[in-house]
Write an enzyme that holds these catalytic residues in place. Structure first.
Site, PDB file in Angstrom:
ATOM      1  N   GLY A  48     -23.751   6.962  36.320  1.00 15.65           N
ATOM      2  CA  GLY A  48     -22.522   7.360  37.050  1.00 15.65           C
ATOM      3  C   GLY A  48     -21.402   7.478  36.043  1.00 15.65           C
ATOM      4  O   GLY A  48     -20.314   7.046  36.425  1.00 15.65           O
ATOM      5  N   ALA A  49     -21.410   8.298  35.151  1.00 17.06           N
ATOM      6  CA  ALA A  49     -20.268   8.488  34.027  1.00 17.06           C
ATOM      7  C   ALA A  49     -19.491   9.636  34.330  1.00 17.06           C
ATOM      8  O   ALA A  49     -18.804  10.196  33.402  1.00 17.06           O
ATOM      9  CB  ALA A  49     -21.104   8.673  32.777  1.00 17.06           C
ATOM     10  N   ASN A  50     -19.690  10.259  35.660  1.00 14.41           N
ATOM     11  CA  ASN A  50     -18.716  11.251  36.052  1.00 14.41           C
ATOM     12  C   ASN A  50     -17.222  11.043  36.534  1.00 14.41           C
ATOM     13  O   ASN A  50     -16.417  11.762  36.608  1.00 14.41           O
ATOM     14  CB  ASN A  50     -19.203  12.372  37.002  1.00 14.41           C
ATOM     15  N   THR A  51     -16.992   9.594  36.612  1.00  9.68           N
ATOM     16  CA  THR A  51     -15.895   9.158  37.061  1.00  9.68           C
ATOM     17  C   THR A  51     -15.488   7.558  36.533  1.00  9.68           C
ATOM     18  O   THR A  51     -16.356   6.876  36.309  1.00  9.68           O
ATOM     19  CB  THR A  51     -15.735   9.200  38.858  1.00  9.68           C
ATOM     20  N   GLY A  52     -14.322   7.129  36.961  1.00 13.71           N
ATOM     21  CA  GLY A  52     -14.131   5.803  36.562  1.00 13.71           C
ATOM     22  C   GLY A  52     -14.495   5.299  35.349  1.00 13.71           C
ATOM     23  O   GLY A  52     -14.228   5.818  34.275  1.00 13.71           O
ATOM     24  N   ILE A  53     -14.815   4.060  35.347  1.00 13.52           N
ATOM     25  CA  ILE A  53     -15.014   3.149  33.869  1.00 13.52           C
ATOM     26  C   ILE A  53     -16.326   3.997  33.222  1.00 13.52           C
ATOM     27  O   ILE A  53     -16.150   4.012  31.920  1.00 13.52           O
ATOM     28  CB  ILE A  53     -15.166   1.803  34.115  1.00 13.52           C
ATOM     29  N   GLY A  54     -17.156   4.438  33.799  1.00 13.22           N
ATOM     30  CA  GLY A  54     -18.050   5.219  33.365  1.00 13.22           C
ATOM     31  C   GLY A  54     -17.700   6.222  32.349  1.00 13.22           C
ATOM     32  O   GLY A  54     -18.270   6.452  31.156  1.00 13.22           O
ATOM     33  N   SER A 177     -20.592  -7.824  38.280  1.00  8.83           N
ATOM     34  CA  SER A 177     -19.096  -8.139  38.906  1.00  8.83           C
ATOM     35  C   SER A 177     -18.872  -9.505  39.082  1.00  8.83           C
ATOM     36  O   SER A 177     -19.827 -10.475  39.250  1.00  8.83           O
ATOM     37  CB  SER A 177     -19.105  -7.430  40.296  1.00  8.83           C
ATOM     38  N   TYR A 202     -23.286  -6.580  48.690  1.00  8.18           N
ATOM     39  CA  TYR A 202     -22.576  -6.398  47.250  1.00  8.18           C
ATOM     40  C   TYR A 202     -22.888  -7.420  46.348  1.00  8.18           C
ATOM     41  O   TYR A 202     -23.287  -7.296  45.304  1.00  8.18           O
ATOM     42  CB  TYR A 202     -21.083  -5.986  47.344  1.00  8.18           C
TER      43      TYR A 202
END
Length: 321
Positions: A48-54, A177, A202
């Site tokens: 999931g490294a295409n956005t956000g903290i990734g 989290s 979640y």
């Protein structure tokens, strides 16, 4: 006279309010990873490294000289992110691979690809996730949040252990989290078919991340592979994109101004980066982190019996021999 007398009071109140918001925002930003460790010759895989903290984590590790693999579901967005990461880091060794954590078939395909094409794997960052979505199911029929946040990463990590152990010393990082503190594993209804609630799901998946890290660290003790779980903080990212589907309009209107006080993706990536590179943490394994430091996890996240029960259940669900 009344205006003149009231004016300083109004200015003072505004100043105090502004200063309070500034100090609160600084506190929310948290600590920064100060390690100058280099990763030349190392290979990192981030889900999931295409956005956000990734993505911010990928930029930082690429700047340190690592070969960075972005394992993402959306290949178009991942390719755009890879180009941005190359430009910002000055490192052209950033590649994209297909991964849909909601599909065990996709997870197995990626793992086979990595084992066939990568001679080493030094850092695995299980970063991707979904939060508070409606009652959706994965390709294999699992509840979406438990399937993506836990089961997909559980299977991927186990399939890549061979390469990780060969590359030791290396690290495995699970992005969990603070929500795990009020979660529990519903062993009698793991897919929450009887009573689904987006937040209940979640919290369960984030608790599963920490329990998985604990059980994995015990299995890998002495192997040179260390395991970390972490809370990145409250961050303004796309992770909350499903909130509008589950939250009344009035709540959305009230919460949006608060979003401005949350961490930026760069700030939110700091604890992940810390766990990936800090030299002092190389001796530790199985711990939980927040704000670039170890933190005591919730009691239910330290339950070894529950961790082993979850491991057995997860192995059965993903058909891990």
């Amino acid at each position: 006279m009344e205006f003149v007398a009231a004016h300083p009071v109004g200015v003072t109140a505004a100043f105090v309010t502004g200063l309070s918001l500034f100090l609160f925002r600084r506190w929310m930003a948290g600590r920064v990873c100060k390690s100058g460790a280099r990763l030349d010759g190392k290979t990192v895989l981030i889900t999931g490294a295409n956005t956000g903290i990734g993505k911010e984590t990928a930029v930082d590790l690429a700047r340190r000289g690592a070969r960075v693999i972005l394992a993402c579901r959306d290949q178009r967005r991942a390719s755009q992110a890879a180009e941005e990461i190359r430009q910002r880091s000055g490192n052209g060794n950033v590649v994209v691979k297909q991964l849909d954590l909601g599909s065990l078939r996709s997870v197995r395909t990626l793992a086979a690809d990595v084992l066939a094409s990568e001679e080493r794997l030094d850092i695995l960052i299980n970063n991707a996730g979904v939060m508070a979505c409606p009652k959706w199911k994965t390709e294999d029929g699992f509840e979406m949040q438990f399937g993506v946040n836990h089961l997909g990463h559980f299977l991927l990590t186990n399939l890549l252990l061979e390469r990780l152990q060969k590359s030791a010393p290396c690290r495995i990082i699970n992005v969990s989290s603070l929500a795990h503190e009020t979660g529990r594993i519903h062993f009698d209804d793991i897919n929450l078919d009887k009573d689904y609630n987006p937040w209940k799901s979640y919290k369960q998946s984030k608790l599963a991340n920490v329990l998985f890290g604990r059980a994995l660290a015990a299995r890998l003790r002495g192997s040179g592979v260390t395991v970390y779980s972490l809370h990145p903080g409250a961050i303004r990212t796309e992770l909350g994109r499903h909130l509008g589907l589950t939250m009344p309009l009035i709540q959305r209107l009230l919460i949006y101004p608060i979003m401005l006080l949350l961490k930026t993706p760069w700030e939110g990536a700091q604890t992940t980066i810390y766990c990936a590179v800090d030299e002092g943490e190389a001796r530790n394994s199985g711990l939980y982190y927040s704000d670039c430091a170890p933190k005591q996890a919730a009691p239910q996240a330290c339950d070894d019996e529950a961790a082993e029960k979850l491991w057995a259940l997860s192995s059965s669900m993903v058909h891990l021999s």
